[in-house]
Motif scaffolding. Structure first.
Motif, PDB file in Angstrom:
ATOM      1  N   TRP A  75     -45.192   9.668  52.339  1.00 18.56           N
ATOM      2  CA  TRP A  75     -43.879   9.035  52.554  1.00 18.56           C
ATOM      3  C   TRP A  75     -42.894  10.063  53.110  1.00 18.56           C
ATOM      4  O   TRP A  75     -42.172   9.803  54.070  1.00 18.56           O
ATOM      5  CB  TRP A  75     -43.366   8.480  51.215  1.00 18.56           C
ATOM      6  CG  TRP A  75     -42.070   7.747  51.353  1.00 18.56           C
ATOM      7  CD1 TRP A  75     -40.819   8.280  51.245  1.00 18.56           C
ATOM      8  CD2 TRP A  75     -41.909   6.363  51.659  1.00 18.56           C
ATOM      9  NE1 TRP A  75     -39.879   7.316  51.449  1.00 18.56           N
ATOM     10  CE2 TRP A  75     -40.514   6.128  51.707  1.00 18.56           C
ATOM     11  CE3 TRP A  75     -42.802   5.314  51.882  1.00 18.56           C
ATOM     12  CZ2 TRP A  75     -40.000   4.864  51.976  1.00 18.56           C
ATOM     13  CZ3 TRP A  75     -42.272   4.064  52.146  1.00 18.56           C
ATOM     14  CH2 TRP A  75     -40.891   3.847  52.198  1.00 18.56           C
ATOM     15  N   PHE A  76     -42.898  11.250  52.510  1.00 16.72           N
ATOM     16  CA  PHE A  76     -42.012  12.325  52.951  1.00 16.72           C
ATOM     17  C   PHE A  76     -42.259  12.639  54.426  1.00 16.72           C
ATOM     18  O   PHE A  76     -41.333  12.706  55.228  1.00 16.72           O
ATOM     19  CB  PHE A  76     -42.250  13.570  52.095  1.00 16.72           C
ATOM     20  CG  PHE A  76     -41.580  14.804  52.607  1.00 16.72           C
ATOM     21  CD1 PHE A  76     -40.224  15.022  52.375  1.00 16.72           C
ATOM     22  CD2 PHE A  76     -42.291  15.749  53.331  1.00 16.72           C
ATOM     23  CE1 PHE A  76     -39.594  16.158  52.855  1.00 16.72           C
ATOM     24  CE2 PHE A  76     -41.661  16.891  53.818  1.00 16.72           C
ATOM     25  CZ  PHE A  76     -40.310  17.093  53.578  1.00 16.72           C
ATOM     26  N   ILE A  77     -43.529  12.779  54.786  1.00 15.52           N
ATOM     27  CA  ILE A  77     -43.836  13.153  56.172  1.00 15.52           C
ATOM     28  C   ILE A  77     -43.424  12.043  57.124  1.00 15.52           C
ATOM     29  O   ILE A  77     -42.788  12.281  58.146  1.00 15.52           O
ATOM     30  CB  ILE A  77     -45.339  13.456  56.342  1.00 15.52           C
ATOM     31  CG1 ILE A  77     -45.718  14.633  55.459  1.00 15.52           C
ATOM     32  CG2 ILE A  77     -45.678  13.760  57.787  1.00 15.52           C
ATOM     33  CD1 ILE A  77     -47.209  14.927  55.440  1.00 15.52           C
ATOM     34  N   VAL A 135     -53.637  11.624  51.916  1.00 17.39           N
ATOM     35  CA  VAL A 135     -52.360  11.699  52.622  1.00 17.39           C
ATOM     36  C   VAL A 135     -52.469  11.103  54.028  1.00 17.39           C
ATOM     37  O   VAL A 135     -51.622  10.312  54.436  1.00 17.39           O
ATOM     38  CB  VAL A 135     -51.862  13.158  52.689  1.00 17.39           C
ATOM     39  CG1 VAL A 135     -50.659  13.275  53.604  1.00 17.39           C
ATOM     40  CG2 VAL A 135     -51.536  13.669  51.296  1.00 17.39           C
ATOM     41  N   LEU A 136     -53.528  11.444  54.739  1.00 15.95           N
ATOM     42  CA  LEU A 136     -53.588  11.047  56.150  1.00 15.95           C
ATOM     43  C   LEU A 136     -53.606   9.528  56.350  1.00 15.95           C
ATOM     44  O   LEU A 136     -52.777   9.004  57.090  1.00 15.95           O
ATOM     45  CB  LEU A 136     -54.753  11.748  56.861  1.00 15.95           C
ATOM     46  CG  LEU A 136     -54.569  13.275  56.925  1.00 15.95           C
ATOM     47  CD1 LEU A 136     -55.771  13.954  57.555  1.00 15.95           C
ATOM     48  CD2 LEU A 136     -53.294  13.666  57.669  1.00 15.95           C
ATOM     49  N   ALA A 192     -50.241   4.438  57.453  1.00 18.24           N
ATOM     50  CA  ALA A 192     -49.715   3.133  57.051  1.00 18.24           C
ATOM     51  C   ALA A 192     -48.190   3.175  56.937  1.00 18.24           C
ATOM     52  O   ALA A 192     -47.498   2.263  57.412  1.00 18.24           O
ATOM     53  CB  ALA A 192     -50.342   2.715  55.725  1.00 18.24           C
ATOM     54  N   VAL A 193     -47.654   4.230  56.332  1.00 18.93           N
ATOM     55  CA  VAL A 193     -46.196   4.322  56.160  1.00 18.93           C
ATOM     56  C   VAL A 193     -45.531   4.444  57.531  1.00 18.93           C
ATOM     57  O   VAL A 193     -44.461   3.897  57.773  1.00 18.93           O
ATOM     58  CB  VAL A 193     -45.825   5.537  55.272  1.00 18.93           C
ATOM     59  CG1 VAL A 193     -44.313   5.659  55.146  1.00 18.93           C
ATOM     60  CG2 VAL A 193     -46.455   5.412  53.900  1.00 18.93           C
ATOM     61  N   ASP A 194     -46.215   5.159  58.433  1.00 12.82           N
ATOM     62  CA  ASP A 194     -45.681   5.369  59.768  1.00 12.82           C
ATOM     63  C   ASP A 194     -45.446   4.040  60.490  1.00 12.82           C
ATOM     64  O   ASP A 194     -44.502   3.888  61.252  1.00 12.82           O
ATOM     65  CB  ASP A 194     -46.679   6.239  60.549  1.00 12.82           C
ATOM     66  CG  ASP A 194     -46.061   6.774  61.820  1.00 12.82           C
ATOM     67  OD1 ASP A 194     -44.887   7.172  61.761  1.00 12.82           O
ATOM     68  OD2 ASP A 194     -46.763   6.784  62.851  1.00 12.82           O
ATOM     69  N   LYS A 195     -46.325   3.079  60.209  1.00 12.17           N
ATOM     70  CA  LYS A 195     -46.216   1.780  60.893  1.00 12.17           C
ATOM     71  C   LYS A 195     -45.251   0.835  60.183  1.00 12.17           C
ATOM     72  O   LYS A 195     -44.972  -0.256  60.664  1.00 12.17           O
ATOM     73  CB  LYS A 195     -47.606   1.125  60.966  1.00 12.17           C
ATOM     74  CG  LYS A 195     -48.418   1.627  62.146  1.00 12.17           C
ATOM     75  CD  LYS A 195     -49.689   0.828  62.302  1.00 12.17           C
ATOM     76  CE  LYS A 195     -50.684   1.236  61.245  1.00 12.17           C
ATOM     77  NZ  LYS A 195     -51.975   0.607  61.303  1.00 12.17           N
ATOM     78  N   LEU A 196     -44.785   1.253  58.987  1.00 11.99           N
ATOM     79  CA  LEU A 196     -43.941   0.389  58.174  1.00 11.99           C
ATOM     80  C   LEU A 196     -42.621   0.123  58.896  1.00 11.99           C
ATOM     81  O   LEU A 196     -41.989   1.041  59.413  1.00 11.99           O
ATOM     82  CB  LEU A 196     -43.677   1.086  56.828  1.00 11.99           C
ATOM     83  CG  LEU A 196     -42.862   0.333  55.810  1.00 11.99           C
ATOM     84  CD1 LEU A 196     -43.660  -0.843  55.276  1.00 11.99           C
ATOM     85  CD2 LEU A 196     -42.499   1.258  54.655  1.00 11.99           C
ATOM     86  N   ASP A 197     -42.242  -1.149  58.922  1.00  8.18           N
ATOM     87  CA  ASP A 197     -40.977  -1.523  59.547  1.00  8.18           C
ATOM     88  C   ASP A 197     -39.873  -1.411  58.489  1.00  8.18           C
ATOM     89  O   ASP A 197     -39.782  -2.244  57.583  1.00  8.18           O
ATOM     90  CB  ASP A 197     -41.082  -2.961  60.080  1.00  8.18           C
ATOM     91  CG  ASP A 197     -39.854  -3.337  60.890  1.00  8.18           C
ATOM     92  OD1 ASP A 197     -38.833  -2.620  60.784  1.00  8.18           O
ATOM     93  OD2 ASP A 197     -39.916  -4.349  61.607  1.00  8.18           O
ATOM     94  N   PHE A 198     -39.058  -0.383  58.604  1.00  7.72           N
ATOM     95  CA  PHE A 198     -38.077  -0.119  57.543  1.00  7.72           C
ATOM     96  C   PHE A 198     -36.991  -1.188  57.473  1.00  7.72           C
ATOM     97  O   PHE A 198     -36.268  -1.280  56.485  1.00  7.72           O
ATOM     98  CB  PHE A 198     -37.482   1.281  57.724  1.00  7.72           C
ATOM     99  CG  PHE A 198     -38.418   2.353  57.234  1.00  7.72           C
ATOM    100  CD1 PHE A 198     -38.387   2.750  55.908  1.00  7.72           C
ATOM    101  CD2 PHE A 198     -39.348   2.922  58.085  1.00  7.72           C
ATOM    102  CE1 PHE A 198     -39.272   3.706  55.437  1.00  7.72           C
ATOM    103  CE2 PHE A 198     -40.228   3.880  57.635  1.00  7.72           C
ATOM    104  CZ  PHE A 198     -40.193   4.275  56.308  1.00  7.72           C
TER     105      PHE A 198
END
Lengths: 340, 310
Positions: free
Chosen positions: B116-118, B194-195, B200-206
């Protein structure tokens, strides 16, 4: 850039070509003196490659699988009859080689290779106990060090995971003979081992620096390895269990499918030279089987308590034979139970 | 052919499709061949070996026997010959299984916040953090494990610092304990968690998270009802990637745990080595594979059902 690479690979090819003759040795890890190999290469012009193994079974399984490319292997005496009966060794007749005259007479007619038709002594030694005397000052010439550990050493003991050696020590501690299949004795062994284990910290190989740095205080270990520990930490001492302890010898053998048969034979002859045998011992700190090698050895090898067995404890040392497969299967069961 | 094609253009298309398919197969062929040779081949050997009789000094004798399979679960008592449960095998299996579960949970606890941090860093900086995550992979596993020993040992970094600071007055025994194994396993497998979670988090629509807050969802509710379902594929992938290799892990538990207690991987090795019972070793490894498959199928089923429920 491409030119540099081309030049480099050409050089590499030339360097490779400089040695017409090669020899591939398959030996225990951390066991071969680099100086010995340098000397052999300088004298014969044979390029030597060494590959390590960590147990007799690994070596046996790999060579049996074929396609290994090794010429020489250095099995322990209990495994030599297996290697021979499985048809893996070449009968190179070391007894007819030039340097055979140097072999100590007591190592010629051995059970595992009578008359030395296949193998040449590499090193021999004992399996005993190691104790850091800073933490325990009682009698260390007993297997009770790890089988019924004194209060002071509990929780700091390491037993090498070498089933053969540990089982033999536990069996002799229980009053039996190596390779016994006497259920009464084995029952006692089973109980003793399982009880003792709660006081052990580990069952691991390669603990030289863990003993030197006092992470471990006692355990089962080989004499030469203990010698090397003592050189790093003076408080470390080696004990010969009076109940009985294993003697062993690792021997240089040539594989039947060796590609470099002549080079391999030359190596067998080479290690029977006293000066070369001394180099073997100087590195791994075990005795060799070659008379006259003492003259070339470091001073401290002559007097080391790990090498010179005390007279009164000599009789307790035994060469164990190769156990019958059914007996071995029983031992494996006890061994598995011990580590469940 | 061309005459026909002129009349039925659909066939021409199908022809082109087939050709396209063929070339795709041709492209995949090397991979298929390698997988077949490297995975299915040895697997078949194991299946065959598990039904044979052990040779006297390792290897197998070509004689059919169910002993190998039977011995995975029941064995004759060493001393009185009665049939008993092979409790040693079962307890060793349980040890490996619970270690894998613990490792998976620990890597989740440490891995998800890291990912999440990254993923929430400015785009330019993410590469840097991802790069740091991959650094441990540059070194051999054994070297890293031995480096951990230097931290944990009695005269190691952690003990020395604690002693200097006066927090403890005698070194803590950390090496060769379960703590050491858990520590090492979490460290080794953390990147594998982590990877995928990062991806998955990277693709998350905030904007969805903002929307949840707009609809009065608290932080926990927003995490549980919005974020978690969206990053779940990453968590599933990460858990599988951590869990499976942990089951067979053998270097880390041996080096850090001191090898006093066998892991399932060591038990299998014992049969092929000093134990000289290859059929039992083969049967045990097939049993492990079956257990992994069952665990995976169960996991995927449970998690996908939750997903459709949610």
């Amino acid at each position: 850039m491409r030119h540099v690479l081309a030049a480099a690979s050409a050089l590499a090819l030339m360097a490779g070509g400089a040695y017409a003759k090669e020899l591939n040795i398959y030996n225990w890890g951390n066991y071969t003196n680099p100086k010995l190999i340098e000397k052999f290469e300088a004298e014969t012009g044979i390029k030597v490659t060494i590959t390590d193994y960590d147990s007799n079974d690994t070596a046996l399984a790999k060579v049996k699988a074929g396609g290994h490319g090794f010429d020489i292997v250095v099995p322990t005496h209990t495994y030599v009859p297996i290697w021979i009966s499985e048809g893996l060794l070449a009968e190179t007749r070391p007894d007819q080689m030039e340097n055979f005259k140097n072999m100590d007479a007591k190592w010629v007619d051995v059970d595992w290779d009578p008359g030395r038709h296949y193998t040449v002594p590499w090193q021999w030694g004992t399996t005993g106990v190691v104790v850091n005397t800073k933490y325990y000052s009682g009698d260390i010439n007993t297997s009770a060090i790890f089988l019924d550990p004194p209060e002071e050493l509990r929780g700091k003991i390491n037993v090498v995971p070498e089933m053969g050696d540990v089982m033999v020590m536990a069996i002799m501690y229980a009053g039996g003979e190596p390779c016994t299949d006497d259920k009464e004795v084995l029952k006692k062994v089973h109980e003793t081992l399982l009880n003792a284990k709660q006081h052990w910290l580990g069952m691991d190989y390669g603990n030289l620096e863990k003993f030197a740095k006092e992470d471990l205080w006692a355990g089962v270990n080989w004499n030469g390895s203990t010698f090397r520990m003592r050189l790093q930490n003076e408080a470390i001492a080696y004990g010969y269990p009076k109940e009985g302890y294993p003697l062993w010898m690792d021997s240089v053998a040539v594989l039947k499918d060796a590609k470099n048969m002549d080079e391999a034979k030359a190596f067998q002859n080479f290690v029977m030279d006293p000066e070369n045998a001394a180099l073997i011992s100087e590195f791994a700190r075990y005795a060799n089987g070659i008379s006259g090698s003492e003259a070339f050895m470091p001073e401290d090898m002559m007097t080391a308590p790990e090498i010179v067995i005390p007279e009164e404890l000599k009789a307790a040392g035994k060469f164990n034979g190769t156990c019958a497969p059914e007996t071995q299967a029983l031992y494996t069961r006890i061994w598995t139970d011990l580590q469940k | 052919m061309s005459e026909q094609a002129a009349y039925r253009p659909g066939e021409l298309e199908a022809e082109a499709q087939a050709a396209d398919n063929r070339s795709r197969w041709m492209l995949a062929l090397p991979a298929v061949v390698i997988i077949t040779l490297a995975a299915a081949g040895p697997l078949m050997v194991m299946v065959v070996y598990s039904f044979l009789t052990p040779g006297d000094y390792g290897n197998v004798v070509w004689k059919f026997s169910l002993e190998g399979w039977m011995n995975t679960l029941v064995q004759r008592d060493i001393f009185d010959d009665t049939l008993i449960w092979a409790d040693a095998h079962l307890s060793i299996f349980w040890r490996s299984f619970s270690l894998s579960l613990i490792t998976t949970v620990l890597t989740l606890i440490f891995g998800v916040p890291t990912a999440w941090f990254i993923a929430t860093q400015p785009p330019g900086k993410r590469e840097f953090w991802l790069f740091l995550i991959t650094v441990p992979f540059w070194t051999n596993l054994l070297v890293r494990t031995i480096a951990i020993q230097e931290l944990l040992r009695s005269e190691g970094v952690i003990n020395l610092v604690l002693l200097k600071l006066g927090i403890i007055d005698a070194p803590i025994q950390m090496m060769f304990t379960n703590f050491a194994i858990g520590f090492g396993m979490t460290y080794v497998y953390l990147p594998l968690m982590v990877l995928p979670v990062y991806a998955a988090v990277d693709k998350l629509d905030f904007r969805l998270v903002e929307a949840a807050h707009d609809l009065y969802a608290g932080r926990w509710t927003a995490f549980r009802r919005v974020i978690l379902p969206l990053i779940k594929p990453g968590i599933i992938a990460g858990s599988i990637l951590v869990f499976i290799p942990s089951l067979g892990a053998y270097v880390t538990p041996r080096v850090l745990g001191g090898g006093k207690n066998l892991m399932f991987g060591n038990l299998i090795e014992l049969q092929f080595g000093q134990g000289r019972n290859w059929p039992l070793g083969a049967a045990l490894s097939l049993m492990l594979m079956a257990a992994v498959m069952i665990a995976l199928m169960w996991y995927v089923r449970v998690t996908s059902r939750e997903q459709s429920d949610g």
